[in-house]
Design a protein around this motif. Structure first.
Motif, PDB file in Angstrom:
ATOM      1  N   LYS B 263       9.712   1.283 -33.931  1.00 48.32           N
ATOM      2  CA  LYS B 263      10.653   0.760 -32.943  1.00 48.32           C
ATOM      3  C   LYS B 263       9.883   0.114 -31.798  1.00 48.32           C
ATOM      4  O   LYS B 263       8.925   0.696 -31.293  1.00 48.32           O
ATOM      5  CB  LYS B 263      11.517   1.894 -32.387  1.00 48.32           C
ATOM      6  N   LEU B 264      10.324  -1.047 -31.388  1.00 47.55           N
ATOM      7  CA  LEU B 264       9.728  -1.694 -30.228  1.00 47.55           C
ATOM      8  C   LEU B 264      10.008  -0.803 -29.013  1.00 47.55           C
ATOM      9  O   LEU B 264      11.093  -0.253 -28.902  1.00 47.55           O
ATOM     10  CB  LEU B 264      10.401  -3.057 -30.042  1.00 47.55           C
ATOM     11  N   PRO B 265       9.034  -0.646 -28.098  1.00 51.49           N
ATOM     12  CA  PRO B 265       9.330   0.150 -26.904  1.00 51.49           C
ATOM     13  C   PRO B 265      10.560  -0.429 -26.211  1.00 51.49           C
ATOM     14  O   PRO B 265      10.721  -1.653 -26.180  1.00 51.49           O
ATOM     15  CB  PRO B 265       8.096  -0.027 -26.029  1.00 51.49           C
ATOM     16  N   THR B 266      11.393   0.417 -25.678  1.00 50.23           N
ATOM     17  CA  THR B 266      12.626  -0.096 -25.086  1.00 50.23           C
ATOM     18  C   THR B 266      13.027   0.745 -23.882  1.00 50.23           C
ATOM     19  O   THR B 266      12.536   1.852 -23.698  1.00 50.23           O
ATOM     20  CB  THR B 266      13.762  -0.103 -26.129  1.00 50.23           C
ATOM     21  N   GLY B 267      13.921   0.179 -23.056  1.00 45.66           N
ATOM     22  CA  GLY B 267      14.491   0.926 -21.937  1.00 45.66           C
ATOM     23  C   GLY B 267      13.597   1.034 -20.721  1.00 45.66           C
ATOM     24  O   GLY B 267      13.908   1.740 -19.780  1.00 45.66           O
ATOM     25  N   GLN B 268      12.465   0.316 -20.722  1.00 46.15           N
ATOM     26  CA  GLN B 268      11.531   0.463 -19.603  1.00 46.15           C
ATOM     27  C   GLN B 268      11.920  -0.377 -18.379  1.00 46.15           C
ATOM     28  O   GLN B 268      12.469  -1.461 -18.530  1.00 46.15           O
ATOM     29  CB  GLN B 268      10.128   0.050 -20.035  1.00 46.15           C
TER      30      GLN B 268
END
Lengths: 300, 456
Positions: B263-268
């Motif tokens: 998963k691509l890093p997300t929510g940052q």
């Protein structure tokens, strides 16, 4: 006056060598299942903690619940001691190999896996490898009646995790000497040989078969699943034949029928015909050291 | 007493916001930008509808050279009939691209002295060019032309071959540039019984359409193989190739079976200035994450039930659009006009891979999972409150900002591999200093003991 019951010092064996021999004897008596539980458990914890293995604690607990309940019911039905090691190994294997959204699906996998030990028997042995039975049943269900209920994630292994699996597996085989190291070796070499032969025939670079051999599910399968002494033939030659059969079937299912989970189906199919393979080489049933010890201690 | 009253007002205000935005507010924030596939050069976009053995593949490329030079060779499992080949519109693929694109959202901090109100807004789409084609000439070199069609602006042949050298000679004579390395791969495919779908632009037909670009080619067939042949593409590639795979399935998310899907890093939370260069950010982040995975991973950028989105980078695809892409179980037409977003049982997965031969020796093999959990690449900008906020909470808020900015800087550095000092400088220029101000520096002890016991 107090009586001294401890062994007098002078009767102890002198020197270090006998001590080493003693440790070795004890080590040899250690049930390989403990080592398997330790290896699989460490892998599972490492995989979950590092985020490399996408398994949830709830699902893991559900798998355990299913496995232990099935073991308790099965044991009660055939009036035998409820065993703890086997359902635990089944649980750990399922957690490493199977994914599901719903915890009940993992519980069902555990129950089917352990339940298969009681439901499908030939003579005094069960037919299917319990974890494999759980995986195969759920994959079949997921492909038919309950679309997507469970799936395997053979690609989801980083190289670090894969290395850990290989190390743990090799360590397990070396230390356990569970009389089934040959099953793993024969399977691995046959499968690798076939994959390389196919690449040579097609004119593909060897990086392709090597990449295949690094598949996470494949490595775990080779080290921990096909090595189960209870569901592999007892005789050395029939065991080799069995392993070759699994490898050939797995190859055909993977490369000719494009079934991604081919290895699991291959083992289930080979287990079905195991009694036939064994018929030509009668051999003594394998007994776990712990059980053998218990049997020996039982008063006649 | 006072604070209880405040809390009540806050609760009421929040409740009102929920009602006025029509309920179902999953998160608040303004959608501001998305990163579509146009950011990447040499990017191919492939849409795969897969249900059982049924497969519809839609191939769009960003080809921009002279049309007569365009040629594509695609290994296919069977000889296709005329009706199994179709040409569609770029707009549909672009719509799917926009709908699934990683997105940037922004929030505006509320007055720290006053209660929070939630808000939300949705957004739009864009378009782009793509496609494939060719021309033909028949000559036998152990090559059988199994079928020939003109579909839309394309001349298409389905070939089978006995020998790879015959096939490559045939292709070369017909204007296909076959790099030397490709012959071995062709041979491997031939031995596996693969047929070859080759396409060129029919310039006459192209002229009739009046278009200056190429449309995506589609094929429908049944096969046990759920895969994408990428090996031919790598034979002539200098450097890495970008591939976006959009799958439309019934059960759930799709992942690679023979490569790791991450998963691509997300929510940052990222610094405010990223808003102006979200495209660069996404590109740098993708490259950095690929590097972290030893360049061997396939990235999951979006996984969602097609019926909705939150926030929407573009509206969900209509039933007609999905049908065009092969989703045969939606019944196009009327019903969808009433509710254009309602597509039953369509789960979309967006996978992004940057590949080369060294790290991706094998074709991509896919696997559908039962995982229906939603995932999106989403990045957040938080604008600090601009008002005066003359209260204790306001002071604390202002004092905490540099720490927050620095966290954002570190997040950005970690995600993209950009230099932390450059990021801090950019933020400084943007008025987001990561250094505590002189006032904050001197008064930390005030905050320590409340700063109440002043002299005099």
């Amino acid at each position: 006056m107090t009586s001294i019951t401890a062994t007098p010092l002078e009767t102890r064996p002198p020197g270090g060598a006998p001590v080493v021999a003693g440790i070795r004897r004890t080590w040899r008596r250690i049930d390989p299942r403990y080592l398997q539980i330790f290896s699989l458990g460490a892998l599972l914890i490492y995989g979950m903690a590092s985020g490399l293995l996408n398994q949830t604690a709830v699902n893991a607990a559900a798998a355990a619940a299913g496995a232990f309940v099935a073991q308790a019911i099965g044991s009660a039905m055939i009036a035998t001691r409820a065993r703890l090691l086997s359902p635990l190994i089944t649980t750990l294997s399922l957690c490493l190999l199977l994914r599901a959204d719903a915890p009940w699906a993992m519980a069902l996998a555990g129950a089917i896996g352990v339940g298969s030990k009681f439901a499908f028997r030939w003579g005094d042995r069960h037919i299917f490898n319990p974890a494999n039975a759980g995986v195969v049943a759920m994959l079949l269900l997921g492909a038919t009646a309950l679309p997507g209920v469970a799936w395997s994630s053979p690609g989801q292994w980083g190289s670090a995790f894969l290395l850990a699996v290989a190390l743990a597996g090799a360590g397990f085989l070396v230390t356990a000497r569970a009389a089934r190291t040959d099953a793993a070796l024969v399977f691995f070499l046959t499968f690798a040989g076939l994959a390389c032969a196919r690449a040579l025939y097609l004119g593909d670079p060897l990086t392709i078969p090597f990449h295949r051999l690094q598949n996470g599910a494949f490595v775990l399968f080779a080290f921990f699943m096909i090595t189960d002494p209870m569901t592999t033939p007892n005789g050395r030659w029939s065991r080799a034949l069995f392993s070759v059969l699994v490898a050939v079937l797995a190859h055909v299912l993977t490369f000719n029928f494009f079934i991604v989970d081919g290895i699991f189906y291959a083992l289930a199919a080979a287990c079905l015909v195991r009694p036939l393979i064994e018929a030509f080489e009668p051999a003594k049933n394998y007994q776990w050291p712990l059980d053998a010890c218990r049997a020996a201690q039982k008063p006649n | 007493m006072n604070s209880a009253k405040k809390r009540l007002i806050a609760a009421l205000a929040a409740g009102t916001a929920l009602i006025t935005t029509g309920g179902a507010v999953a998160f608040c924030g303004f959608y501001v930008a998305k990163a579509d596939t146009k950011l990447f050069n040499k990017a191919s976009k492939v849409v795969l509808m897969r249900d059982g053995d049924r497969t519809v593949i839609t191939m769009a490329s960003d080809y921009e050279g002279p049309l007569e030079d365009f040629a594509m060779v695609v290994p296919v499992p069977t000889v296709l009939e005329r009706d199994q080949i179709h040409v569609t519109e770029n707009a549909i693929v672009d719509h799917l691209d926009a709908y699934t694109a990683p997105r940037l959202v922004e929030y505006f901090d509320e007055d720290p002295c006053r209660p929070v109100i939630m808000m939300e807004r949705m957004a739009q789409a864009t378009s782009m060019d793509a496609a494939a084609p060719m021309q033909q000439r028949a000559k036998s070199l152990g090559v059988t032309i199994e079928a020939e069609y003109t579909v839309g602006e394309y001349d298409i042949q389905i070939l089978s071959a006995d020998q790879s050298d015959g096939l490559s000679t045939y292709l070369t004579e017909n204007g296909y540039q076959i790099p030397t390395g490709a012959e071995k791969t062709l041979a491997s495919y031939i031995k596996q019984g693969t047929k070859f779908f080759i396409a060129k632009v029919n310039l006459e037909e192209q002229a009739k359409t009046g278009r200056t670009y190429l449309r995506p080619l589609q094929m429908a067939f049944e096969t046990r193989k759920f895969m994408l042949p990428i090996r031919l593409g790598m034979a002539n590639a200098d450097g890495k190739q970008e591939l976006f795979v959009f799958t439309l399935t019934r059960n759930g998310r799709v992942e690679a079976a023979n490569y790791r899907t991450v998963k691509l890093p997300t929510g940052q939370d990222v610094p405010r200035y990223v808003k102006g260069e979200f495209g660069d950010f996404y590109k740098a982040m993708f490259e950095e994450q690929t590097r972290k995975e030893n360049e061997q991973a396939v990235f999951l950028e979006y996984a969602w039930d097609m019926a909705w989105c939150d926030p929407c980078a573009a509206d969900p695809l209509s039933s007609e659009e999905l049908r065009e892409l092969g989703v045969y179980w939606t019944d196009g037409s009327q019903e969808s006009r009433v509710r254009p977003t309602a597509a039953p049982d369509v789960f979309v997965t967006r996978l992004h891979v940057s590949y080369d031969r060294e790290h991706f020796p094998e074709d991509l093999i896919f696997k559908q999972t039962g995982d229906r959990s939603n995932f999106q690449g989403r990045y957040v900008i938080r604008h600090p409150y601009q008002g005066n906020a003359e209260c204790k909470a306001g002071e604390d808020y202002r004092a905490g900002l540099p720490i927050r900015f620095d966290e954002e800087a570190q997040t950005l550095a970690r995600l993209t591999g950009w230099s932390i000092d450059d990021i801090r400088n950019r933020m400084e220029t943007d008025g987001q200093s990561t250094e505590p101000g002189p006032e904050e520096k001197s008064s930390w002890w005030k905050r320590l003991w409340g700063g109440e016991d002043k002299e005099g």
